[in-house]
Scaffold this active site. Sequence first.
Site, PDB file in Angstrom:
ATOM      1  N   ARG A   1     101.981  17.901  83.889  1.00 44.64           N
ATOM      2  CA  ARG A   1     102.491  17.907  85.256  1.00 44.64           C
ATOM      3  C   ARG A   1     103.792  18.709  85.311  1.00 44.64           C
ATOM      4  O   ARG A   1     103.775  19.905  85.525  1.00 44.64           O
ATOM      5  CB  ARG A   1     102.677  16.475  85.758  1.00 44.64           C
ATOM      6  CG  ARG A   1     101.357  15.732  85.910  1.00 44.64           C
ATOM      7  CD  ARG A   1     101.493  14.489  86.758  1.00 44.64           C
ATOM      8  NE  ARG A   1     102.219  13.429  86.061  1.00 44.64           N
ATOM      9  CZ  ARG A   1     102.521  12.245  86.612  1.00 44.64           C
ATOM     10  NH1 ARG A   1     102.165  11.992  87.851  1.00 44.64           N
ATOM     11  NH2 ARG A   1     103.153  11.319  85.934  1.00 44.64           N
TER      12      ARG A   1
ATOM     13  N   ASN B   1     106.900  15.403  92.837  1.00 44.00           N
ATOM     14  CA  ASN B   1     106.455  14.065  92.444  1.00 44.00           C
ATOM     15  C   ASN B   1     107.140  13.675  91.151  1.00 44.00           C
ATOM     16  O   ASN B   1     107.072  14.400  90.152  1.00 44.00           O
ATOM     17  CB  ASN B   1     104.935  14.041  92.226  1.00 44.00           C
ATOM     18  CG  ASN B   1     104.441  12.656  91.859  1.00 44.00           C
ATOM     19  OD1 ASN B   1     104.446  11.744  92.672  1.00 44.00           O
ATOM     20  ND2 ASN B   1     104.015  12.502  90.618  1.00 44.00           N
ATOM     21  N   GLU B   2     107.860  12.558  91.173  1.00 47.08           N
ATOM     22  CA  GLU B   2     108.503  12.019  89.975  1.00 47.08           C
ATOM     23  C   GLU B   2     109.212  13.110  89.166  1.00 47.08           C
ATOM     24  O   GLU B   2     108.903  13.360  88.000  1.00 47.08           O
ATOM     25  CB  GLU B   2     107.473  11.283  89.106  1.00 47.08           C
ATOM     26  CG  GLU B   2     106.921  10.052  89.784  1.00 47.08           C
ATOM     27  CD  GLU B   2     105.949   9.260  88.914  1.00 47.08           C
ATOM     28  OE1 GLU B   2     105.746   8.066  89.188  1.00 47.08           O
ATOM     29  OE2 GLU B   2     105.379   9.863  87.982  1.00 47.08           O
TER      30      GLU B   2
ATOM     31  N   CYS C   1     114.684  27.570  78.498  1.00 48.52           N
ATOM     32  CA  CYS C   1     114.317  28.979  78.403  1.00 48.52           C
ATOM     33  C   CYS C   1     115.548  29.865  78.605  1.00 48.52           C
ATOM     34  O   CYS C   1     116.612  29.400  79.017  1.00 48.52           O
ATOM     35  CB  CYS C   1     113.242  29.306  79.431  1.00 48.52           C
ATOM     36  SG  CYS C   1     113.857  29.397  81.135  1.00 48.52           S
TER      37      CYS C   1
ATOM     38  N   CYS D   1     117.238  29.444  81.932  1.00 48.10           N
ATOM     39  CA  CYS D   1     118.034  28.230  82.050  1.00 48.10           C
ATOM     40  C   CYS D   1     119.313  28.317  81.231  1.00 48.10           C
ATOM     41  O   CYS D   1     120.350  27.784  81.632  1.00 48.10           O
ATOM     42  CB  CYS D   1     117.208  27.016  81.630  1.00 48.10           C
ATOM     43  SG  CYS D   1     115.885  26.599  82.803  1.00 48.10           S
TER      44      CYS D   1
ATOM     45  N   GLU E   1     105.060   4.054  95.327  1.00 46.43           N
ATOM     46  CA  GLU E   1     103.886   3.787  94.499  1.00 46.43           C
ATOM     47  C   GLU E   1     104.017   2.418  93.854  1.00 46.43           C
ATOM     48  O   GLU E   1     105.103   2.005  93.442  1.00 46.43           O
ATOM     49  CB  GLU E   1     103.731   4.822  93.380  1.00 46.43           C
ATOM     50  CG  GLU E   1     103.343   6.214  93.821  1.00 46.43           C
ATOM     51  CD  GLU E   1     103.138   7.139  92.629  1.00 46.43           C
ATOM     52  OE1 GLU E   1     102.843   6.642  91.512  1.00 46.43           O
ATOM     53  OE2 GLU E   1     103.295   8.362  92.793  1.00 46.43           O
TER      54      GLU E   1
ATOM     55  N   GLU F   1      93.921   9.732  84.775  1.00 47.27           N
ATOM     56  CA  GLU F   1      94.138   8.430  85.425  1.00 47.27           C
ATOM     57  C   GLU F   1      92.862   7.826  86.002  1.00 47.27           C
ATOM     58  O   GLU F   1      92.904   7.093  86.979  1.00 47.27           O
ATOM     59  CB  GLU F   1      95.222   8.586  86.501  1.00 47.27           C
ATOM     60  CG  GLU F   1      96.581   8.867  85.868  1.00 47.27           C
ATOM     61  CD  GLU F   1      97.689   9.086  86.867  1.00 47.27           C
ATOM     62  OE1 GLU F   1      98.726   8.412  86.741  1.00 47.27           O
ATOM     63  OE2 GLU F   1      97.544   9.931  87.768  1.00 47.27           O
ATOM     64  N   LYS F   2      91.735   8.108  85.354  1.00 46.35           N
ATOM     65  CA  LYS F   2      90.465   7.598  85.866  1.00 46.35           C
ATOM     66  C   LYS F   2      90.342   6.078  85.777  1.00 46.35           C
ATOM     67  O   LYS F   2      89.541   5.481  86.491  1.00 46.35           O
ATOM     68  CB  LYS F   2      89.289   8.257  85.127  1.00 46.35           C
ATOM     69  CG  LYS F   2      89.216   7.992  83.647  1.00 46.35           C
ATOM     70  CD  LYS F   2      88.030   8.749  83.028  1.00 46.35           C
ATOM     71  CE  LYS F   2      87.953   8.554  81.521  1.00 46.35           C
ATOM     72  NZ  LYS F   2      89.097   9.220  80.817  1.00 46.35           N
TER      73      LYS F   2
END
Length: 664
Positions: A110, A148-149, A156, A159, A304, A352-353
């Site tokens: 992610r 998200n989160e 790199c 940065c 959540e 996350e199934k």
Amino acid sequence: MNQSGFIYGGDYNPEQWLAMPEILEQDIEYMKEAHINEVTLGVFSWSVLEPEEGVYHLEWLEKIMDQLYKNEISVILSTPSAARPKWLADKYPEVLRVNADRTKNLFGGRHNHCYTSPVYREKVGKIDRLLSEKFGKHPAVKMWHISNELSGECHCPLCQKAFQGWLKKKYQTIDALNMSWNTTFWSHSYQNFEQIESPSPKGEMGLHGLNLDWKRFVTDQTADFVAWEKAAIRAGGSELPVTINMMYDFQGLNYHKFKDLIDVVSWDNYPTWHKEAEEVTALDTALQHDFMRSLMKKPFLLMESCPTSTNWQSVSKLKRPGLLKAASLQAVAHGSDSVQYFQIRQSRGASEKFHGAVIDHYGGKDTRVFREVTETGEALLDLAQIAGSTTKAQAAILHDCESRWAMEDAQGPRNMGLQYMNTVKKVYGGLRKLGVNVDFLDMEENLSDYRIVFAPMLYLFRAGIEEKIRKFVADGGTFVMTYWSGVVDENDLCFLGGTPHGLMDVFGLRSTELDALYDQDVNAGVGEGKTYEIRNFCDLVKTNGAETLLAYRDDFYAGYPALTKNVFGEGEAYYVCADFEQAFYDDFCRKLAEEKGLERAAAEIPEGLDVATREDEKYKYLFVQNYGAEPAAFPMDTETYQPMTGEYDGVVRRFETVVFRKEK
């Protein structure tokens, strides 16, 4: 948000079901039956929204939004930046992160992208603006959910250069930086800013000023990325509120630095219920709710939570019957204006199934979880008038992220088991057992709104906190500080001349030595007919005006002060010299609350109950929840406090929530 009552819903990923339109139709009917009035869309939808560079497919999202709106279900629309599509990583490899060991990531995961990358910012800004232009005025959309989160860091070359520029702006000269970081230690002085690299296990990690500033830079760079996304949304014409979903006790970012960028705080709550006694988990969860609420001092959103079990905890245990509703209403009790789940429908495959959902793989509504989700929705409808009400606190805890960063990197006095959060929890627990509402502050905030402020292990002093504490006490406040406080400045340089720095006269003492105890070591504080167990830390102080209330029982410092009190100006300054057991904080907080006349939700609160209040202009609302193993008697004057919801006959049953209200 112009939405009546509480937001009830959660993450929904219809792009996973586009080939099965009958499922999407069925889902809406299920949502309505469960009283769900909101879904969060688009969180990980980039590869469907833009399957090829510059090729956008938004019609599926518009169709779903139209259907939701027709069925009175609102939308929190997410920007898709939390997970990039494959084409983006393949064509522009600079967007992928570099780790602290300087290895570059492959595509996947992610948050595997560089917030500094101009290309990544360009592509994110473009799709954010397009979504804003297309959906920013859609009647279903009530709010923007940015990414998200947010988490992680990139090392790199882009940065590194940004970090060097950040340091140059802060310190102006390399001599000032060398002085602030004490770089002459180990002969690691820099000649120019271009020589500086981020901390690495393959390189420099022993300069604590470097480590601390890198963490500050990561927060600032992430916040700048949030600001970038928000600007793209605004450029697309939408002025709707924005939020980011934060995480439990997350130390990768200083969340206080985001509160000026967003309109409402939201967070994701996944406790490990049933691992410990339920009241222990409930107290820890309440602390996190109160921390999130305190960031902006107004209602937050529970973005959540899991309807049943997660799939990623070491043991993903089912919530026992009744706990789903109790845990959901606990968020409301502590200031949330929403209850939201991950996820509405369970995914068929990938990571996350097996993560719990409102609608599972079976796909029916005749399940225990769906029934409890529906019951929770009904409870929120009954409590709708409470939405928007606030929480007022007369006690606060200084819980500063930057101080914690520095303390946990300090290399001494205990490198294993510093017990910082346990100390915070003991203070919080002592107050919450009295039904006292608690705010959490960092050092940049004002203290004057509170009667009592606690500062557990405030190792690092910054933002003029010495003068704030001095003024607070002189003006009549009660301040409680513990051992290992006021030790270093904002660059993690040790203060000279004695600690707690700048406050030795306020507390009437000086810390001389700190004894770190082995895990098996036990001491005790004795006095006033009481004996309290001590572990981990014993601060040896020399008093200069302070009154000794408890003294050490054992070791060569037997008889030394273990708890002191000093009158300064119109107020009082207490110094807790040691890591006391919970019983000490229970008694100490009760004593202070009674002496200072703190407003309490109830005179006595049985073990296992969580009691909290919210209020609006007309009413005060009292939430009573039982996380104990047995029913608990909780007598209330029901003519003054009228029951609003829950079964109440003088007793609160396990996992039951009873809400009362009284006119102000």
